[in-house]
Motif scaffolding. Structure first.
Motif, mmCIF file in Angstrom:
data_model
loop_
_atom_site.group_PDB
_atom_site.id
_atom_site.type_symbol
_atom_site.label_atom_id
_atom_site.label_comp_id
_atom_site.label_asym_id
_atom_site.label_seq_id
_atom_site.Cartn_x
_atom_site.Cartn_y
_atom_site.Cartn_z
ATOM 1 N N VAL A 96 55.453 60.152 -31.615
ATOM 2 C CA VAL A 96 56.347 59.530 -32.593
ATOM 3 C C VAL A 96 57.774 59.833 -32.152
ATOM 4 N N ASP A 97 58.450 58.822 -31.609
ATOM 5 C CA ASP A 97 59.792 58.967 -31.034
ATOM 6 C C ASP A 97 60.803 58.377 -32.004
ATOM 7 N N THR A 98 61.527 59.248 -32.705
ATOM 8 C CA THR A 98 62.445 58.773 -33.738
ATOM 9 C C THR A 98 63.709 58.143 -33.166
ATOM 10 N N ARG A 99 64.094 58.490 -31.956
ATOM 11 C CA ARG A 99 65.310 57.918 -31.376
ATOM 12 C C ARG A 99 65.130 56.436 -31.073
ATOM 13 N N THR A 100 63.953 56.064 -30.586
ATOM 14 C CA THR A 100 63.694 54.670 -30.235
ATOM 15 C C THR A 100 62.867 53.946 -31.290
ATOM 16 N N ASP A 101 62.512 54.657 -32.384
ATOM 17 C CA ASP A 101 61.652 54.098 -33.418
ATOM 18 C C ASP A 101 60.364 53.559 -32.809
ATOM 19 N N GLY A 102 59.778 54.360 -31.935
ATOM 20 C CA GLY A 102 58.554 53.961 -31.265
ATOM 21 C C GLY A 102 57.395 54.879 -31.580
ATOM 22 N N VAL A 103 56.207 54.295 -31.688
ATOM 23 C CA VAL A 103 54.975 55.054 -31.862
ATOM 24 C C VAL A 103 54.018 54.607 -30.765
ATOM 25 N N PHE A 104 53.555 55.568 -29.953
ATOM 26 C CA PHE A 104 52.788 55.248 -28.762
ATOM 27 C C PHE A 104 51.565 56.156 -28.658
ATOM 28 N N LEU A 105 50.543 55.679 -27.974
ATOM 29 C CA LEU A 105 49.459 56.519 -27.478
ATOM 30 C C LEU A 105 49.610 56.601 -25.975
ATOM 31 N N ILE A 106 49.620 57.832 -25.449
ATOM 32 C CA ILE A 106 49.754 58.006 -24.005
ATOM 33 C C ILE A 106 48.636 58.906 -23.487
ATOM 34 N N ASP A 107 48.411 58.853 -22.168
ATOM 35 C CA ASP A 107 47.524 59.809 -21.528
ATOM 36 C C ASP A 107 48.362 60.859 -20.811
ATOM 37 N N HIS A 108 47.704 61.768 -20.107
ATOM 38 C CA HIS A 108 48.431 62.870 -19.474
ATOM 39 C C HIS A 108 49.223 62.444 -18.244
ATOM 40 N N GLU B 266 51.398 54.478 -21.223
ATOM 41 C CA GLU B 266 51.365 54.062 -22.616
ATOM 42 C C GLU B 266 50.189 53.114 -22.824
ATOM 43 N N LEU B 267 49.191 53.600 -23.557
ATOM 44 C CA LEU B 267 47.945 52.874 -23.743
ATOM 45 C C LEU B 267 47.997 51.930 -24.936
ATOM 46 N N PHE B 268 48.845 52.251 -25.902
ATOM 47 C CA PHE B 268 48.954 51.432 -27.110
ATOM 48 C C PHE B 268 50.318 51.677 -27.727
ATOM 49 N N GLU C 50 41.409 62.757 -29.917
ATOM 50 C CA GLU C 50 40.250 62.924 -29.040
ATOM 51 C C GLU C 50 39.747 61.571 -28.554
ATOM 52 N N ILE C 51 39.511 61.474 -27.240
ATOM 53 C CA ILE C 51 38.949 60.253 -26.657
ATOM 54 C C ILE C 51 37.541 60.050 -27.217
ATOM 55 N N GLY C 52 37.248 58.822 -27.640
ATOM 56 C CA GLY C 52 35.962 58.541 -28.260
ATOM 57 C C GLY C 52 35.962 58.668 -29.764
ATOM 58 N N SER C 53 37.104 59.080 -30.354
ATOM 59 C CA SER C 53 37.190 59.200 -31.803
ATOM 60 C C SER C 53 37.126 57.799 -32.441
ATOM 61 N N PRO C 54 36.715 57.730 -33.727
ATOM 62 C CA PRO C 54 36.640 56.415 -34.380
ATOM 63 C C PRO C 54 37.953 55.645 -34.342
ATOM 64 N N ALA C 55 39.085 56.359 -34.457
ATOM 65 C CA ALA C 55 40.376 55.669 -34.440
ATOM 66 C C ALA C 55 40.603 54.952 -33.120
ATOM 67 N N LEU C 56 40.300 55.629 -32.015
ATOM 68 C CA LEU C 56 40.508 54.987 -30.702
ATOM 69 C C LEU C 56 39.507 53.871 -30.476
ATOM 70 N N THR C 57 38.277 54.053 -30.956
ATOM 71 C CA THR C 57 37.293 52.980 -30.846
ATOM 72 C C THR C 57 37.764 51.738 -31.584
ATOM 73 N N ALA C 58 38.333 51.925 -32.768
ATOM 74 C CA ALA C 58 38.843 50.794 -33.547
ATOM 75 C C ALA C 58 39.992 50.085 -32.843
ATOM 76 N N LEU C 59 40.748 50.851 -32.039
ATOM 77 C CA LEU C 59 41.871 50.270 -31.295
ATOM 78 C C LEU C 59 41.430 49.679 -29.962
ATOM 79 N N GLY C 60 40.158 49.810 -29.640
ATOM 80 C CA GLY C 60 39.636 49.284 -28.385
ATOM 81 C C GLY C 60 39.928 50.141 -27.198
ATOM 82 N N LEU C 61 40.134 51.455 -27.419
ATOM 83 C CA LEU C 61 40.453 52.377 -26.319
ATOM 84 C C LEU C 61 39.286 53.325 -26.042
#
Length: 429
Positions: free
Chosen positions: A63-75, A79-81, A418-429
């Protein structure tokens, strides 16, 4: 902007000395960060020791407040989503729910209350990026701010600044001569806008300043009350500046990080609204008085070690321990502190009520006076969002820095997902 990732794994002092003699890159995880090294990506996957491995089974919600961005990233910083906020400004919090929806705090435009972290509007975005609902709690008399929690009954619960006029504050025993904006907590049905429950700090004041005014008493003898004059020199009236709320639904308790009091408050959510305005009722029979508090016993003139100096994010773990980010614990240096919490809670006047600190991480290059977070990852590592530096850290239980990522400008929080969590499954990740 070029992505900059640093992955570091260490195992002994001898290895540190050898690396130091070969390169200055290692200095990037000491007190003198090497900016050139942080601009490069380095990987070291040679170890099989899980204690020295990054948690590759987790993505990271940023959650990046300077750019008003919300992202999912890997290591690797990919940016995955990214969520579409439709041009609106974050009011800080963005929380990923199990169904892949995102709960957001956004800045409203109809209030003159504008301390740092103000919000006023909440929105739930479905996994397909459509808007499920949007609701506001904002006027010139009150404004939602910073954080929000989503409850299993579908309600939202959030922090509120509410205006108390100078005259009202004087009658409450406040020593200043201006309006104040103490904290409140509101639980709302976001589909109807109906208020289901509320709590107000102003109902639980104590003061030893003026015996002719309300709330007069001996502060140390009232550990469950809030000293309205603890931070009375705050000239803008933002006396407390709470910034985080977490609800423990199993025990019906609310945890709040109170930045300017440098402590965590615990409030009984089992009360009715009427009981929450009093000092009786609920599971603890204290009404809306604090059932527990920790981090800074000086707020109620008590004994015990001060372990917090400014604070963000009351992250209650499955073990019932709590992680918090202490922004200025070492005078210009932040720390992540883990407390061992033991229920049922009790506050005893004149006795040490502080919980045990069971783990801490700090580093001479870790510092953010505002925002920031700490979360426990699936493999036991701790993920740290260093607010104003925009840096993400991953450290293991031994305090070794395994990974740093510096691509963001200002972080509200980072969350492991966590990878494989219901939230990521719902997002297609």
């Amino acid at each position: 902007m070029k992505k900059s990732v640093l992955k570091i794994k260490t195992s002994s002092i001898g290895v540190w000395l050898l690396l130091f003699s070969l390169t200055t890159v290692v200095a990037s995880c000491s007190s003198d960060d090497n900016e050139e090294a942080l601009g490069e990506t380095t990987d070291d996957d040679s170890t099989s020791d899980d204690d020295n491995a990054i948690d590759t089974n987790s993505y990271i919600l940023v959650v990046d407040t300077r750019t008003d961005g919300v992202f999912l990233i890997d290591h690797d910083g990919n940016e995955l989503f990214e969520w579409d906020l439709d041009g609106d400004e974050l009011g800080d919090e963005a929380q990923l729910l199990d169904d892949g929806s995102l709960l957001l705090s956004l800045k409203s435009s109809n209030s003159s209350i504008s301390f740092g972290g103000y919000g006023g509007t909440f929105r739930k975005i479905n996994a397909d990026q459509s808007i499920d609902w949007e609701v506001s709690y904002s006027s010139n008399e009150h404004r939602a701010h910073h954080d929000v929690d989503y409850l299993s009954n579908g309600n939202i619960i959030f922090l509120v600044w509410e205006k108390v006029t100078a005259d009202e504050a004087t009658e409450m025993g406040f020593s200043g001569n201006h309006a104040i904006y103490p904290e409140a907590i509101v639980e709302m049905n976001p589909l109807t806008g109906e208020i289901a429950w509320e709590w107000h700090a102003k109902d639980h004041f104590v003061q030893d300043y003026d015996s002719t005014k309300d709330n007069y008493g001996v502060v140390v003898d009232n550990p469950n009350k809030i000293d309205v004059n603890y931070n009375s020199s705050q000239s803008d009236g933002d006396l407390m500046h709470a910034n985080g709320i977490t609800v423990d639904e199993s025990n019906d308790l609310i945890y709040v990080t109170v930045n300017y009091y440098s402590e965590v408050w615990v409030i009984d959510h089992s009360t009715t609204t009427e009981e929450a305005a009093s000092s009786s009722g609920g599971n603890y029979n204290l009404g809306g008085d604090l059932v527990y508090r920790f981090g800074n016993p000086e707020t109620y003139d008590n004994v015990g070690e001060v372990t917090l100096n400014r604070v963000h994010y009351p992250n209650l773990l499955d073990t019932n321990n709590m992680l918090v980010f202490s922004n200025n614990k070492y005078d210009g240096q932040s720390a992540v502190v883990e407390y061992e919490l033991n229920l049922p809670y009790a506050l005893v006047a004149g006795q040490d009520n502080e919980p045990s600190v069971v783990w801490e991480f700090t580093d001479t290059s870790l510092y953010s006076l505002t925002t920031s977070s700490a979360g426990r990852m699936g493999n036991g590592n701790t993920l740290i969002g260093e607010g104003t530096a925009g840096t993400i850290w991953e450290v293991n239980e031994s305090g070794e820095v395994l990974w740093k990522y510096t691509n963001y400008s200002e972080l509200w929080r980072t969350y492991p997902v966590e990878i494989g969590s219901p939230a990521l499954t719902a997002l297609g990740l």
